[in-house]
Scaffold this motif. Structure first.
Motif, PDB file in Angstrom:
ATOM      1  N   ILE A   4      47.352  48.014  29.954  1.00 52.15           N
ATOM      2  CA  ILE A   4      46.880  49.531  30.227  1.00 52.15           C
ATOM      3  C   ILE A   4      46.595  49.678  31.771  1.00 52.15           C
ATOM      4  N   GLY A   5      47.252  50.713  32.299  1.00 53.21           N
ATOM      5  CA  GLY A   5      47.160  51.238  33.738  1.00 53.21           C
ATOM      6  C   GLY A   5      46.418  52.437  34.143  1.00 53.21           C
ATOM      7  N   TYR A   6      45.754  52.491  35.036  1.00 55.28           N
ATOM      8  CA  TYR A   6      45.157  53.633  35.558  1.00 55.28           C
ATOM      9  C   TYR A   6      45.281  54.103  36.747  1.00 55.28           C
ATOM     10  N   ILE A   7      45.618  55.138  37.058  1.00 55.90           N
ATOM     11  CA  ILE A   7      45.886  55.824  38.549  1.00 55.90           C
ATOM     12  C   ILE A   7      45.323  56.870  38.679  1.00 55.90           C
ATOM     13  N   LEU A   8      44.596  57.069  39.925  1.00 56.00           N
ATOM     14  CA  LEU A   8      43.960  58.114  40.318  1.00 56.00           C
ATOM     15  C   LEU A   8      44.961  59.172  41.061  1.00 56.00           C
ATOM     16  N   LEU A   9      45.628  60.452  40.423  1.00 53.56           N
ATOM     17  CA  LEU A   9      46.622  61.095  40.960  1.00 53.56           C
ATOM     18  C   LEU A   9      46.253  61.649  42.402  1.00 53.56           C
ATOM     19  N   CYS A  21      55.357  52.794  39.520  1.00 54.05           N
ATOM     20  CA  CYS A  21      56.166  51.624  39.711  1.00 54.05           C
ATOM     21  C   CYS A  21      56.056  50.237  39.924  1.00 54.05           C
ATOM     22  N   ASP A  22      54.489  49.998  40.696  1.00 57.36           N
ATOM     23  CA  ASP A  22      54.025  48.920  41.036  1.00 57.36           C
ATOM     24  C   ASP A  22      53.455  48.183  39.759  1.00 57.36           C
ATOM     25  N   GLY A  23      53.312  48.805  38.710  1.00 54.93           N
ATOM     26  CA  GLY A  23      52.811  48.574  37.500  1.00 54.93           C
ATOM     27  C   GLY A  23      53.808  48.509  36.405  1.00 54.93           C
ATOM     28  N   ASP A  24      55.034  48.070  36.700  1.00 53.91           N
ATOM     29  CA  ASP A  24      56.463  48.021  35.808  1.00 53.91           C
ATOM     30  C   ASP A  24      55.878  47.577  34.568  1.00 53.91           C
ATOM     31  N   THR A  25      55.335  46.446  34.299  1.00 49.63           N
ATOM     32  CA  THR A  25      55.044  45.854  33.007  1.00 49.63           C
ATOM     33  C   THR A  25      53.734  46.480  32.131  1.00 49.63           C
ATOM     34  N   THR A  26      53.386  47.815  32.798  1.00 49.00           N
ATOM     35  CA  THR A  26      52.193  48.452  32.094  1.00 49.00           C
ATOM     36  C   THR A  26      52.856  48.935  30.960  1.00 49.00           C
ATOM     37  N   ASP A  27      52.169  49.087  29.613  1.00 46.00           N
ATOM     38  CA  ASP A  27      52.311  49.763  28.390  1.00 46.00           C
ATOM     39  C   ASP A  27      51.974  50.909  28.407  1.00 46.00           C
ATOM     40  N   HIS A  28      50.789  51.297  28.993  1.00 45.33           N
ATOM     41  CA  HIS A  28      50.258  52.946  28.905  1.00 45.33           C
ATOM     42  C   HIS A  28      49.606  53.148  29.847  1.00 45.33           C
ATOM     43  N   TRP A  29      49.792  54.281  30.620  1.00 41.54           N
ATOM     44  CA  TRP A  29      49.162  54.731  31.972  1.00 41.54           C
ATOM     45  C   TRP A  29      48.091  55.883  31.399  1.00 41.54           C
ATOM     46  N   PHE A  30      46.945  55.558  32.254  1.00 44.32           N
ATOM     47  CA  PHE A  30      45.935  56.844  31.926  1.00 44.32           C
ATOM     48  C   PHE A  30      45.862  57.281  33.523  1.00 44.32           C
ATOM     49  N   LEU A  31      46.216  58.673  33.456  1.00 37.94           N
ATOM     50  CA  LEU A  31      46.355  59.201  34.756  1.00 37.94           C
ATOM     51  C   LEU A  31      45.246  60.280  34.997  1.00 37.94           C
ATOM     52  N   GLU A  49      38.340  57.114  28.368  1.00 40.33           N
ATOM     53  CA  GLU A  49      39.502  57.069  27.354  1.00 40.33           C
ATOM     54  C   GLU A  49      40.083  55.466  27.389  1.00 40.33           C
ATOM     55  N   ALA A  50      40.283  55.281  28.578  1.00 39.23           N
ATOM     56  CA  ALA A  50      41.042  53.876  28.987  1.00 39.23           C
ATOM     57  C   ALA A  50      40.090  52.825  28.388  1.00 39.23           C
ATOM     58  N   LEU A  51      38.669  53.010  28.544  1.00 43.62           N
ATOM     59  CA  LEU A  51      37.981  52.024  28.160  1.00 43.62           C
ATOM     60  C   LEU A  51      37.642  51.884  26.440  1.00 43.62           C
ATOM     61  N   GLU A  52      37.899  52.993  25.779  1.00 41.88           N
ATOM     62  CA  GLU A  52      37.795  53.068  24.362  1.00 41.88           C
ATOM     63  C   GLU A  52      39.144  52.481  23.841  1.00 41.88           C
ATOM     64  N   VAL A  53      40.212  52.437  24.671  1.00 46.30           N
ATOM     65  CA  VAL A  53      41.524  51.859  24.025  1.00 46.30           C
ATOM     66  C   VAL A  53      41.397  50.212  24.290  1.00 46.30           C
ATOM     67  N   LEU A  54      41.000  49.869  25.538  1.00 48.60           N
ATOM     68  CA  LEU A  54      41.047  48.398  25.935  1.00 48.60           C
ATOM     69  C   LEU A  54      40.055  47.602  24.972  1.00 48.60           C
ATOM     70  N   GLN A  55      40.814  46.480  24.706  1.00 48.70           N
ATOM     71  CA  GLN A  55      40.084  45.398  23.669  1.00 48.70           C
ATOM     72  C   GLN A  55      39.916  43.836  24.388  1.00 48.70           C
ATOM     73  N   ASP A  58      42.966  42.157  26.615  1.00 50.56           N
ATOM     74  CA  ASP A  58      43.883  43.202  27.420  1.00 50.56           C
ATOM     75  C   ASP A  58      43.667  42.980  28.732  1.00 50.56           C
ATOM     76  N   THR A  59      44.684  43.613  29.634  1.00 53.77           N
ATOM     77  CA  THR A  59      44.731  43.569  31.202  1.00 53.77           C
ATOM     78  C   THR A  59      44.651  45.121  31.587  1.00 53.77           C
ATOM     79  N   PHE A  60      43.690  45.338  32.510  1.00 52.10           N
ATOM     80  CA  PHE A  60      43.585  46.862  32.881  1.00 52.10           C
ATOM     81  C   PHE A  60      44.138  46.733  34.277  1.00 52.10           C
ATOM     82  N   SER A  61      45.410  47.262  34.376  1.00 49.60           N
ATOM     83  CA  SER A  61      45.935  47.570  35.996  1.00 49.60           C
ATOM     84  C   SER A  61      45.717  48.786  36.637  1.00 49.60           C
ATOM     85  N   ILE A  62      44.735  48.497  37.817  1.00 50.07           N
ATOM     86  CA  ILE A  62      44.524  49.636  38.358  1.00 50.07           C
ATOM     87  C   ILE A  62      45.198  49.935  39.407  1.00 50.07           C
TER      88      ILE A  62
END
Length: 125
Positions: A4-9, A21-31, A49-55, A58-62
């Motif tokens: 799961i990825g997280y970006i501060l737009l 693009c740096d996180g090209d193996t990410t399944d889902h982004w939270f923007l 929201e990301a915290l609720e999904v993460l188990q 999992d890997t959290f890509s920031i």
């Protein structure tokens, strides 16, 4: 196990694209909107929201370590929550995980900064 990825737009679409693009193996982004930059991570809607999904497992890509720079104690609190949950945290462009020696040094530095921040706040009272 999900990535799961997280970006501060930012206001720069090119920067946002490069971060994704740096996180090209990410399944889902939270923007998250840039207006939340000065808000503690555990008060940001998309981060929560990301915290609720993460188990566990999992890997959290920031998108970058500076996503959390506004508040050392808030950053430390959020990263410790992720660690307790059993989530691996990866700072993509910087190329380090919290479980690495660099990641452990990053956490120790955040702890020191949070303690300093608390001491300064207390001395002003």
């Amino acid at each position: 196990m999900a990535n799961i990825g997280y970006i501060l737009l930012s206001n720069d679409p090119d920067s946002n694209y490069l971060q994704a693009c740096d996180g090209d193996t990410t399944d889902h982004w939270f923007l998250e909107k840039a207006s939340f930059q000065l808000v503690r991570p555990l008060k940001r809607p998309k981060f929560l929201e990301a915290l609720e999904v993460l188990q566990r497992g999992d890997t959290f890509s920031i998108s970058m370590a500076s996503v959390f720079n506004a508040n050392p104690s808030g950053t430390l609190e959020a990263l410790q929550d992720l660690k307790r949950k059993g989530v691996a945290v990866m700072f993509v462009p910087e190329g380090f995980a919290l479980s690495s020696s660099l990641g452990k040094a990053y956490l120790a530095t955040l702890g020191s900064l949070a303690q300093l921040e608390h001491m300064v706040r207390c001395s002003r009272l």
